[in-house]
Each structure stands twice: as C-alpha cells, then as structure tokens.
Design a protein around this motif. Structure first.
Motif, mmCIF file in Angstrom:
data_model
loop_
_atom_site.group_PDB
_atom_site.id
_atom_site.type_symbol
_atom_site.label_atom_id
_atom_site.label_comp_id
_atom_site.label_asym_id
_atom_site.label_seq_id
_atom_site.Cartn_x
_atom_site.Cartn_y
_atom_site.Cartn_z
ATOM 1 N N PHE A 83 -10.355 -59.878 -21.618
ATOM 2 C CA PHE A 83 -9.935 -59.642 -20.235
ATOM 3 C C PHE A 83 -9.403 -60.940 -19.636
ATOM 4 C CE2 PHE A 83 -11.556 -59.586 -15.690
ATOM 5 C CZ PHE A 83 -10.425 -58.959 -15.189
ATOM 6 N N LEU A 138 -6.216 -55.187 -17.742
ATOM 7 C CA LEU A 138 -7.292 -54.284 -18.155
ATOM 8 C C LEU A 138 -6.793 -53.299 -19.199
ATOM 9 C CD1 LEU A 138 -8.925 -53.620 -14.688
ATOM 10 C CD2 LEU A 138 -9.953 -54.807 -16.614
ATOM 11 N N ILE A 182 -6.532 -54.719 -22.887
ATOM 12 C CA ILE A 182 -7.710 -55.032 -23.703
ATOM 13 C C ILE A 182 -7.821 -53.997 -24.803
ATOM 14 C CG2 ILE A 182 -10.223 -55.289 -23.683
ATOM 15 C CD1 ILE A 182 -10.023 -55.943 -20.725
ATOM 16 N N CYS A 233 -6.066 -61.864 -21.270
ATOM 17 C CA CYS A 233 -4.972 -60.973 -20.878
ATOM 18 C C CYS A 233 -4.498 -61.298 -19.465
ATOM 19 C CB CYS A 233 -5.401 -59.505 -20.933
ATOM 20 S SG CYS A 233 -5.584 -58.891 -22.608
#
Lengths: 302, 718
Positions: B32, B143, B146, B35
């Motif tokens: 997370f 999100l 992931i 990213c």
C-alpha cells in the motif's frame, strides 16, 4: 495500564445466564430486535446451517433478507459415542443472515455477545482470518473465525459465491457454535454437563440428559450399523430424483434431495467406505446438483 | 495560486478496515505504501529521488506517511506525438485516416493539432492543480493496485478489497484532504482499541499518528521493523517469569510474526496444562501450542518442555484468571486429541501402513502414494552406495518414509510428517540410523530451515524432492510466474542447498566424498515413472531442464547472499556436473578475482574471445606445406608457458584443486600481454595467423577448464 482509563462497562443484558435455552432465547430476542425474521429450523439432517434453504437459496437472489434461526447439525464423522466432552455427531448452530450486509454488522455481532452475557472487558475477542468453502455447495466466502480467549465460538462470513454464482448483493452470515459459547460462559469443560434449562418439577436438565444416549446410539449407527451398499444406492437414487424433479420444475423438492444426498455421503464417509478419488467424485456429483438447483432458482420469475 | 501560500507538507493516509488476514499484513502495508508513493511520484507530487516513506499496520488498519508532498502542482504542458506528416496527409494536403484517427483518439478536432519536427502533435496545457483534486483518486488507485489473491466484495457499488474498508483518514499537514475514497468521505479520525478506547481518535498532524494511537491503546507495526515483535516477546518472557520463575518461553519466529499481526494492544497471559501430556514428543506439543493455538511453549532450565504456555491477547483484561482459564480450556482438549492419536497410531506397526498408501493419491496424473513409495525405494537403492550409506538402512528408511502420512497424528498435523514416523519407528525397534533419516527427510522445509544432519537424511530428502520434481516436469506442471502450486521451487532450493551444503552456514554436516552428477540424480527419478507418464519424452532433455531449474534456485540464493551474478554465470556456462564442483570453481574465482593479474587476464580473455569469433574460415593447411617460420620470441614464451601449465593444471583439476590451478594460470598474464603487444594476430599470412590463433585457443581452453572468464564484468577493454 491505569485502570481508570478503561471504559465503563456496558450494562450486561443477562450477566448470569448460563442455560442453553436462555442463550437461544437471548439471541432470538437480540436478532429480531435487529430486524431479523425468526424462522424455524429445517427438518432434514444437514451438516451445517448453510444448507438451510433460508441460506442457500436466499443468498442467490437480489432481494433483501434478514433472518435468524437455530439449526441442529449432524456430522457423523465427529461422533464419539457420547464419551468426548468436546465433540459429538450432533450439535447446534445459531445462524444469522443479513443481506445486504449492514455497515456495522461486526458491531452488531459484538453487541450480541454482550446480550448473552459475555463481558468484553474481561474476555479477549478476536477475529482471525478463516475463509469458508463448501465444495459440495459450490460456495465460498471470506471472513473470520471468532475467538473468545482463544476458543473458536463463531464464524463470520461474507458469502462471495453460492452454487457457483456470485452473490449480489453479498449476504453476511454469522454462525454461532452454541455448545462452545455456553461452555465458555459457564466455565465448563464438558458439553454434556451444560445446563439446558429447567423442566418438570423445576428440575434442572442438562445437555447430557437430553442428548447423551442419542449420541451414543447415533455413533454406533453412524460407525457400525449403516449399510454402505444401500447408502451408495440411496445416493444414486437421490441424485436421479433431483435431476428428474428439476425437470418437472419442482425446485424445492429437488433441493431436498441435494440436502439428503450430502448427508448420505457423510454417512458413507463415516464408514470409511469412500476412497480418496471416489470422495472427490461424490463431492462433484453433489455440487453439480446444487449448481443446477441454484441456476433454476435464479431463472425462476419472482 | 502560489506554492508559498500552500507549502509542501507531510501526508498521512490510513485505511481503517475490519480485521485483515494476519498472514498478509506486513506485506499489505508495504505494498500500500509503495503503491501510493509510486502514484504520487509519477504524478509529480513528490521528488522521484530517494524513497522516504513509513508504512504502518495493525489488524484493523494500513497506513503510510510520506514527507514533503506538494500542495499545489504547477501547470504543465503535455505533448502527445502523432503520425508523421507523410503519414498524416496525402499529396494534395488532405488528411489521411492516420491523422483523423489520431485526432479522434484524443477526442479533439484536427484543427487542434499542431506540427512539430514533421509530425502531428497535440499539446495540452494543464493548469496548476491542488493536491485535494488528485489525492483521493491516487489513494483509491493505490488500493486497487495492491495485489491480493482473493478480493472480498462486501457492498454493492463498492470495489472489492481484501476486507471491508470502514474509514479513510487523509491528512496533509494539519489539513484534512476532503474527498471520497471507496465510497467513504475522508476524515481525520482513526479507530482506537475496540474495548479500551471505543471513541474515534482525532489525528491533529501526521507526525502525531503513533502517539495519538498509542494513547488510544493501539501499537502500530511497521513492515521490516522488529520493534513490535520485540516488545511482544519481552511481554511473553516477563509473563513466563512471573508465572514460574524457572521456566522460559521457547521462541517461534512464525508464531511471533503471526500474533504480532493479530493484536493492537498486546498483553501476555501464561497458563498451564496437565503434566501427563508431556509424554507427547516435543514437536507434537509445539504443533498444538504454536501451530493451532498460536501460543508459546515453555521450557525448563534443562530445555525440556514444561507443562505451560504463554499466549498473547488483545486486551488488558479485567479478569486475567478467566482469560487464562479460557485458554487452558481450549488447549486441554487439543492436547487430549493429540495424545489419543499418538497412542492409537502406535497400536499398529508403521511398516504395516505401507499397504494403505495405495489408497492415497499422490497426484491423479502421477498415481498413488504406494507407487511413489516404490519409486523412492528404487531411487535410494540406486544411490545409497555412491553416497556412502548402508544400503540396508537406506532401504528401510525409504520404505517407511511415507507411512506416517496415514497416521491420525499427521492427518491432523501435516507439519509433523517425518517427525511422527521417526518416533513411531523408533518405538517399534527400527535402528536409529533409519529413524534419524525419517526425522530429517522433509528438511529443509523453508529457506531458513536447517539441513538434514546425516548423509542418509540428505539422501532421503533428495529422493523425495527429485521424485516430486521429476513427476511434475513429466506432466509439464512447471512453475509459472507467481504460481508454484506443488512447491517445486522450494523442492529444488532444498536440493541446491543439500548438494551445496559446504557453503551453507545452516549446515553442520561433514563434507561427503564426490557426489554423482546432478543430472544423473534426476535421470534416476525420471526413469522411476512408468511409460504412461513419460509419453515418449526424452529423459535427457527433462533432466537437463531440471538441472537448470535447480541452478536457478542456487543462483537466487547466491545473489541473496550477496554474490555477484557474473561470477556465477562464468561458472554456470561450463555446466559443472555436481554442485560441489560448481561451488569449488566459484570459490576459486571469487578468491582470486581481486588480484590485479586476474583482471588483466579476464580482459585479455574477452579480447581472445572476440578474435576467435572473428577468425576467418581458414582451410586446413595442406600436408605438403613448408615448415612454419621460426617462432617469434613472444610466441615461443607463450608456447612454453602453456606447455608448462597444461599438465600441472590437469593434475590440479583432477584433484579438484581449482584455486591452485587458477593461481597457476595467473602466470599466463605476462606472456599473453607480451604476445598481444608484440605480434599482429590477424595477419595476412595464413599460416602465421593460424598458428597464433591456435596458441590463443589453447590459452582460452585452459582457462575455461575452470570458468568462462569472458563472462566477467569489469574486464572490458576501453
């Protein structure tokens, strides 16, 4: 840690409740208060409350559905002749279903623990990953097992698929293991010693008074007295009937054949009458029927 | 809008969830954070230089804090390049489909395009933009990026995630960044501990995140930071000491990792169980306590297990005795079950169970476990002598190794395979040599696990692994990307470690004699399968693939341990027959590599390689050719050096003394350098050319008897 910072305890609805029937009544009261419909148990032997049409079929449509019920369940393999204080071929599940899943579903579940007298300031409650799968129902879900001081007392699942179809909207399921919950609440290490309630002459009746003889006999039946040959042919008959009934548009009777076939398979398994490869084939045969019932249910006009 | 009015500041994003899977937790937090950082960098909100970010997790949240995130991004011009003018317009200046298509793909008129360097281009100026206009979308994107094996859907119209998302906290400095993420409005509150701090926690500034949560009875974990685990372990140690001062907890890295991802406010609680369960072997007790209940066993000062444990809970309970009693009540029936299985299993001789193996599938395409057992026995019989182990003992171990798979104990605790069989076999009178091998047969189970300590244990482990790999390669079930459902990489890694064990710090084993070629171990395994599985595939090709597959694992491990890829490849190019030989060559290379002559020699070998590649196709010299011209002095010197070295090196190599051989070969550096300096190699004179190239070829072949130096980096001639 300073005690003063701990929050004041939530008042306990029923702090000293320790009888099986009272726990069921509390759960009924709690969940009907949450907008669930109380419905009867299903009157066929089944391995888990997921087989109840109120779960399996209702998870397949797009209509809202809130329900709660007690379901006796049978797992012939788990029979221990009434001699193991933790395991039996029959046990009771309390099932709660909510679709769509309310945003605070977990909070409601925690409040239900309060309602049956669990003091969450004393008891360690945890949600540990446990993904559920029923190969016979072509179903799977993601969720948790709920630990009370390390003991698994409930399953908390968001159904993702049922009968091979995506659940849309998703249905949330809580399954309480009532014997374990009550063992926790009463501090007992023996389920047969659990108090069920009071009956005639105000006499205290224990779980064992009601079920130990049944448990011993049913264990003998499951492990020793069934006839694997006739079970296998019964399975085949149920399978044929299910398909034929579906052909006549008799969906519910067809699904009953599926429930029974699943139980017959469990009985065969308890006799060790199923080899590894056969086992897989039986599971696939039941799944095929369950999927056919699911497809028919979804196509049915409402 | 000026950047001064709105300075860069620290960003804090937290996703509040229902309990996330413990096994995934640190990895999820890391992904997370990466990213979101990647999205911000790509969109130019942070510098792309050094990655400064902090990732956090608890079972109910993932969070990331990133410093120096811009508040306003200045305007920029994006240029989209289209077709060339020749492609775009015909001879009379009418637009061709390429031009029209380009404009259509951008959703603009042809007139909006301009021309730059003979191309159609589209220039668009973006005005300055504020962080809140982009951040919610970047967060949602992060999100979604992931990687999650099984996504959960929980509400219609909301994208799936690993578990339901309940809150989004999004702060830039002290400012709440407003927006919607996963259908939730962003806020500045986090969840506190469910019991000790049920009220939401307001975070004033990203830097106060840890302290605010600490005050709300939540301790944050950070991936790759052992602080939380160390804290929990110290609580466990303290709890054990307070419970029984003479006992101490038995460490279990996996259990500690797992419990640290299951709690927000860790508290340790000790408990006990009846002493009669201590008659269970230690691994069984550990499987029950660590594997099933995620608690730590206790041991006394003699390192024997004691009848107690320490569990980690998520609550400072008002009634610790009740929690203790609860944990004890769960552990008791589990130990009772294990003891029941343990005693029941021993009512039957282990060897008797061999016939049940025919009823258990190994893989439906590869047959049942009875057949696997037969193959293992044949494989071990073939290789026991070369490995220097007693054939009778080896056969006994191989015939028993699968039998415990049918025991109740192993069916309940699969991780006890091997241990259970070893215990039962010993109790039933099998010799310790065989039972010790059974105990070691599944080692190494993980990349960190120790190797079998006995040669027979290693042989048995190799048998299980080569048979597994051979089977799945025969039915073309090779690992693919992330997918390795049969654990073939782990199996090959085990083979690489066992055969290369001299370099393995986890091994205490003595060095065995020279081992058989690796491909031969695989060939025996492949030949063990029936023709129906082979379906005509050549064994040699599959064995070579398995050799390469094993070398891949060896390479990965070598690089992880800080080895250099080029040195590995220089040896791999020769495909050494055994991994012991591979390692000896590699060690020689790495040891001598820092020597200055070595570097020059490696550079010259590159040059030799080029020359030999460029060599004209010369016809062989006819027999009636006049005798060659006399040798130049440098040629003579090189010739003499080669002649002197050739026999010495052969002797050293035959004894496996690569280092000595390579050290000798460093003596070639001086005559070779002189040779290159003084003579023209690709001369017009065919005879001379052939003679000089032949000398170089001899030098190269000699060096190649150790490694292919041409593959080394840093030897380029500039």
């Amino acid at each position: 840690m300073e005690r003063g910072i701990l929050c004041t305890p939530v008042p306990q609805v029923n702090a000293v409740m320790a009888a099986f029937q009272d726990m069921v009544f509390s759960l009924n009261q709690f969940w009907t208060g949450q907008g669930c419909l109380w419905i009867p148990s299903y009157d066929l032997p089944m391995g888990a409350a997921t087989f109840h049409p109120a779960t399996f079929l209702r998870a397949l449509d797009d209509q809202p559905w809130n329900a709660a019920f007690l379901q006796p369940c049978r797992r012939p393999q788990d029979g221990r002749y009434g001699e193991n204080p933790n395991r039996g071929q029959q046990y009771f599940q309390y099932q709660v279903l909510m679709k769509p899943v309310p945003e605070n579903f977990q909070d409601r579940f925690l409040a239900s623990l309060d309602a049956i007298g669990i003091d969450r300031h004393a008891a360690d409650v945890r949600f540990v990953e446990d993904n559920w799968e029923s190969p016979t129902l072509g179903a799977w879900g993601l969720g948790w097992e709920v630990w009370l001081d390390g003991m698994e007392v409930a399953q908390f699942t968001f159904f993702q698929q049922m009968g091979g179809f995506d659940c849309e909207p998703v249905m949330g399921e809580i399954t309480y293991g009532l014997e374990r919950l009550l063992m926790y609440l009463s501090g007992s290490g023996d389920m047969y010693e659990l108090v069920w309630g009071r009956g005639a002459a105000n006499r205290e009746i224990r779980y064992g008074d009601l079920f130990r003889a049944n448990e011993a006999e049913m264990s003998r039946f499951n492990f020793e007295a069934t006839d694997p040959g006739s079970l296998a042919s019964r399975f085949a008959t149920l399978e044929t009937q299910a398909t034929a009934l579906l052909g006549q548009g008799l969906l519910h009777p067809a699904y009953e054949q599926v429930i029974e076939a699943s139980h017959v398979f469990n009985l065969l398994d308890a006799r060790h009458a199923v080899s590894v490869s056969e086992r897989q084939r039986y599971i696939l045969r039941i799944r095929k029927l369950a999927q056919a019932v699911a497809a028919a249910y979804r196509e049915r006009p409402r | 809008m000026s950047a001064d009015a709105c300075p860069s500041d620290t960003l804090l994003a937290e996703i509040g969830t229902l309990e996330l899977p413990a096994r995934l937790l640190p990895g999820l937090a890391r992904c997370f954070a990466d990213c979101l950082w990647g999205g911000l960098a790509e969109d130019r909100w942070i510098g792309t230089g050094e990655k400064t970010l902090e990732a956090f997790y608890t079972p109910r949240r993932l969070a990331v804090r990133i410093p120096a995130v811009a508040c306003v991004r200045s305007g920029l011009t994006r240029i989209q390049r289209g077709p060339t003018l020749a492609q775009a317009f015909d001879s009379v200046g009418q637009p061709r489909p390429a031009a029209l298509g380009f404009a259509r793909s951008l959703g603009v008129d042809l007139a909006a395009l301009t021309i730059e360097s003979d191309r159609l281009v589209y220039q668009v100026s973006e005005p300055p933009i504020r962080l809140e206009e982009r951040l919610p979308a970047l967060l949602e994107e992060a999100l979604r990026k992931i990687p999650i094996d099984r996504q959960m859907r929980w509400a219609s119209g909301t994208p799936p995630f690993v578990r339901p998302i309940r809150s989004i906290l999004l702060l830039h400095g002290t400012r709440l960044v407003p927006g919607q993420v996963y259908g939730l409005a962003t806020g500045r509150v986090a969840q506190g501990h469910p019991i000790h701090h049920p009220a939401p926690v307001t975070i004033a500034h990203p830097d106060e995140y840890e302290s605010a949560l600490r005050n709300a009875y939540v301790l944050l974990g950070r991936p790759e930071d052992p602080a939380l685990r160390e804290r929990i372990w110290s609580l466990v140690v303290e709890s054990a000491r307070n419970w029984r001062s003479e006992w101490h907890p038995v460490p279990s890295g996996a259990t500690l990792q797992e419990v640290s991802a299951l709690v927000e406010w860790p508290q340790a609680v000790a408990g006990g169980f009846p002493e009669r369960f201590l008659k269970l072997p230690d691994p069984v007790i550990r499987a029950v306590l660590c594997g099933q209940q995620r608690v730590f066993p206790l041991a006394d000062h003699t390192r024997h297990l004691a009848p107690g444990f320490v569990g980690v809970v998520n609550l400072a309970s008002t009634d610790v005795n009740r929690v203790r009693a609860g944990m004890e009540r769960v552990i008791l029936p589990r130990l009772a079950d294990a003891l029941f299985f343990f005693e029941e299993d021993q009512l039957r001789p282990l060897a008797d169970r061999a016939r049940d193996l025919a009823g258990i599938l190994f893989d439906k395409r590869l047959g049942h476990l009875g057949e696997r057992r037969e193959r293992l026995i044949r494989w071990v019989n073939h290789w026991s002598r070369p490995f220097g182990v007693d054939p009778a003992l080896a056969e006994e171990a191989a015939s028993l190794v699968l039998c415990d798979l049918t025991t109740s104990l192993v069916r309940e605790y699969p991780e006890l395979a091997g241990e259970a069989g070893a215990y039962y076999a010993l109790a039933q009178g099998s010799p310790t040599g065989a039972t010790q091998a059974l105990r070691e047969a599944y080692r190494p189970a993980t990349a960190e696990d120790g190797l079998p300590e006995t040669t027979l244990g290693r042989l048995l482990s190799l048998a299980l692994r080569t048979d597994l790999l051979a089977g799945y390669f025969l039915i073309d079930e090779k690992p693919n990307g992330q997918r390795d459902p049969f654990g073939l990489r782990r199996a090959a890694q085990g083979i690489a470690r066992i055969l290369d064990h001299r370099s393995d710090p986890a091994s205490h084993a003595q060095a065995p004699g020279p081992l058989p070629p690796l491909v031969d171990l695989f060939k025996t395994a492949l030949a063990g399968y029936p023709a129906s599985v082979h379906s005509g595939q050549p064994i040699d090709r599959l064995a070579a693939e398995l050799y390469d597959f094993t070398l891949d694992r060896l390479r990965a491990r070598y690089l992880e341990q800080g080895g250099k890829l080029d040195a590995f490849e220089a040896v791999a190019a020769l495909r050494p027959e055994t991994l012991g030989d591979f390692r000896a060559r590699l060690d020689a290379l790495v040891t001598l590599r820092p020597r200055p002559e070595f570097l020059t020699l490696a550079q010259m070998m590159k040059r030799v390689g080029h020359l030999l590649k460029k060599r004209p196709v010369d016809t062989p010299v006819p027999a009636d050719t006049p005798p060659p011209l006399t040798l130049e002095p440098v040629e003579a010197a090189l010739e003499a050096a080669l002649a002197a070295l050739e026999s010495r090196v052969q002797t050293a190599l035959a004894a496996g003394h690569y280092r000595a051989a390579l050290e000798d070969l460093l003596a070639l550096e001086a005559p070779l350098a002189a040779f290159f300096d003084s003579v023209l190699i690709l001369t017009e004179d065919r005879l001379l050319r052939q003679r000089r190239l032949a000398l170089l070829e001899r030098a190269r072949d000699l060096l190649r008897s150790i490694a292919d130096l041409e593959r080394l980096q840093g030897g380029e001639i500039t």
